[in-house]
Design an enzyme around this catalytic site. Structure first.
Site, short mmCIF file in Angstrom:
data_model
loop_
_atom_site.label_atom_id
_atom_site.label_comp_id
_atom_site.label_asym_id
_atom_site.label_seq_id
_atom_site.Cartn_x
_atom_site.Cartn_y
_atom_site.Cartn_z
N LYS A 112 -6.97 -10.74 -1.56
CA LYS A 112 -8.37 -10.83 -1.97
C LYS A 112 -8.42 -11.76 -3.17
O LYS A 112 -7.77 -11.50 -4.19
CB LYS A 112 -8.93 -9.46 -2.33
CG LYS A 112 -9.12 -8.54 -1.15
CD LYS A 112 -9.73 -7.21 -1.55
CE LYS A 112 -11.18 -7.32 -1.91
NZ LYS A 112 -11.85 -6.00 -2.08
N ASP A 127 -18.23 3.83 -0.51
CA ASP A 127 -18.74 2.81 0.40
C ASP A 127 -18.02 2.89 1.75
O ASP A 127 -17.51 1.89 2.26
CB ASP A 127 -18.60 1.41 -0.20
CG ASP A 127 -19.53 0.39 0.46
OD1 ASP A 127 -20.49 0.82 1.14
OD2 ASP A 127 -19.30 -0.82 0.28
N ASP A 165 11.28 15.52 -3.14
CA ASP A 165 10.08 15.54 -3.99
C ASP A 165 10.45 15.03 -5.38
O ASP A 165 10.57 15.78 -6.34
CB ASP A 165 9.52 16.97 -4.06
CG ASP A 165 8.32 17.08 -4.99
OD1 ASP A 165 7.65 16.05 -5.22
OD2 ASP A 165 8.05 18.20 -5.47
N ASP A 173 8.87 13.26 -7.61
CA ASP A 173 7.92 13.34 -8.72
C ASP A 173 7.57 14.78 -9.07
O ASP A 173 6.74 15.04 -9.95
CB ASP A 173 6.65 12.54 -8.43
CG ASP A 173 5.86 13.07 -7.23
OD1 ASP A 173 6.29 14.07 -6.62
OD2 ASP A 173 4.82 12.46 -6.91
N ASP A 225 16.44 -8.19 -12.87
CA ASP A 225 17.06 -9.28 -13.63
C ASP A 225 15.99 -10.29 -14.02
O ASP A 225 15.92 -11.40 -13.50
CB ASP A 225 18.17 -9.93 -12.79
CG ASP A 225 18.85 -11.09 -13.51
OD1 ASP A 225 18.79 -11.14 -14.76
OD2 ASP A 225 19.42 -11.96 -12.81
#
Length: 484
Positions: free
Chosen positions: A70, A164, A393, A395, A429
């Site tokens: 976009k 929307d 899991d 996180d 790097d």
């Protein structure tokens, strides 16, 4: 319609005091690329245009992957509010990890334009498919609506409202492939707090909820729009029509629609009931999670079931997955989200959806237990699931998110190919010295978190075999490939 930009809900900065505090997520790698956009991508055909710019197909010059970008012209974003809308879209997209929500890869900025690079969905807009087919049967409609409801349940659970929902903002991954829809265009999305109303009239006339026109509304405005979408898919025309926006909005405000015409005589009462449950006043309107359990959705939304071989292989990989180090997890996350193609994940998406029985876009312990209990005793399955949750899991949110699932179930030899390994190494790097320092790790992985240098030095020390205080490519390969 006019727009009032909501105040962004920014995360509270975290502190990384030890290696175990580091949480690597897909958003970690969705960052601004400071290279010249045209040096990274070759620009291809136009995919569409809007108020502030256009969407084009692009090809990554080094790895040849197809993506969409976009492009926003700064001279058309004439005030701060419009610029904030763009930044808001990036902020929202970074946080999303769902198979029916478009994935964002990176963004660029130069003196004249902003660029947001995302997945390229070759099938075009659902709107075009509606024009082509006129209407869909109930099974096809339910399959589409299920995916959108799943995306909305996920968004609302993360306190994000889209605002929307319409066929133009739903893409098909491939031509005619209604089983793989992607929700796009989060420029009007907003963060919200449970129990607090949103303000500002925003949306598209045909799909806007009546309470949005008043200017006080909740995330349920998305469900009204979904109800309009459902109506159109079933019969081929909108419930609230008119010669212009004024006439359309007047009908939306009155909220009156009818199941008239020959086509509605052949549509089930259950489908009509769901339409009525979505195109209803806000207090009585279904939530996305409630709509997912509606009898008509349950009866008709037959998801593509993976064959036994693919399911068994995915479950085996889940059982065998071990999260051995933070660096390896970071590399795995980067490659899974930035390098692996839609084609490579399509079969695993079917597995994920089959296991995600409530459609909320994440796997709970109960859903895993339900799957593993089919092939082993309950107690053994319970122990196995607890071990899987502890490993996968990463996180620690109590669920296996989509990317966590892919990291654990993708063929590791495909993920850790020599080409992908080099891309991952080059990511860290930053100065091109052919070695990775502790500060380079920090620059990539710390994000907005406050961290201590000893954390990054500890990660380097774990990998640094020659004791020079940095990670060269051979050391990098050895730690990443050590458990293959």
């Amino acid at each position: 319609m006019g727009c009032v930009t909501s105040k962004k809900k920014m995360p509270i900065p975290t502190r990384i005091s030890k290696v175990s505090d580091l949480k690597v997520q897909p958003s970690t790698f969705v960052v601004e690329n400071h290279e010249r956009f045209q040096d990274v991508y070759s620009i291809g055909t136009s995919l569409g245009s809007g108020t502030f710019g256009e969407v084009r197909k692009v090809i990554h010059r080094s790895n040849h992957s197809e993506r969409a970008v976009k492009i926003f012209r700064k001279d058309l974003a004439t005030n701060e509010e419009k610029k904030q809308k763009l930044l808001n879209e990036i902020e929202v997209l970074k946080r999303l990890d769902h198979p029916n929500i478009v994935r964002v890869y990176e963004f660029f900025e130069d003196t004249k334009r902003f660029y947001i690079v995302m997945e390229h969905c070759k099938g075009g807009e659902l709107f075009e498919e509606i024009i082509k087919r006129k209407s869909f049967n109930e099974v096809q409609t339910a399959q589409i609506v299920y995916q959108i409801l799943s995306a909305l349940a996920y968004l609302h659970d993360h306190e994000i409202v889209h605002r929307d929902i319409k066929p133009e903002n739903i893409l098909l991954e491939e031509k005619g492939d209604i089983m793989n829809c992607k929700l796009i265009d989060f420029g009007t999305a907003a963060f919200f707090e449970k129990g607090k109303l949103l303000r500002g009239s925003i949306g598209t006339a045909y799909y806007i909820a009546p309470e949005v026109l008043v200017g006080n509304y909740s995330e349920k405005c998305d469900l009204w729009s979904c109800g309009v979408l459902l109506f159109i898919l079933l019969c081929g025309y909108p419930p609230f029509d008119g010669r212009n926006d004024v006439e359309i909005i007047d009908k939306v405000n009155r909220g009156h629609y009818e199941f008239k015409g020959e086509i509605w005589k052949h549509i089930s009462s259950e489908a009509k009931d769901l339409v009525s449950s979505l195109l209803s006043p806000e207090p009585t309107r279904l939530t996305a999670s409630e709509a997912l359990t509606h009898p008509w959705v349950a009866l008709n939304s037959h998801r593509t079931m993976p064959n036994t071989t693919i399911m068994d292989a995915a479950l085996k990989n889940l059982k065998n997955f071990h999260n051995t180090s933070k660096l390896r997890d970071a590399v795995n996350t980067f490659i899974t989200t930035q390098c692996i193609s839609q084609k490579d994940t399509k079969e695993l998406r079917d597995v994920f959806r089959a296991m995600d029985t409530n459609g909320d876009g994440k796997l709970s312990r109960e859903e895993l237990l339900n799957q593993f209990s089919k092939t082993m005793g309950y107690n053994a399955a319970s122990d196995e699931v607890d071990r899987i949750m502890a490993e996968v899991d990463t996180d620690n949110n109590g669920y296996i998110d989509y990317t966590e699932f892919l990291k654990a179930t993708l063929d590791i030899r495909t993920v850790m190919s020599s080409e992908n390994m080099r891309r991952a190494f080059d990511l860290f790097d930053k100065d091109g010295s052919q070695s990775i320092s502790a500060m380079e790790l920090k620059k990539i992985l710390a994000g907005e978190a406050i961290s201590e240098n000893k954390v990054w030095e500890s990660i380097v020390k774990e990998v640094d075999q020659n004791g020079d205080g940095e990670i060269d490519f051979n050391e990098f390969q050895q730690i990443i490939l050590s458990k293959l």
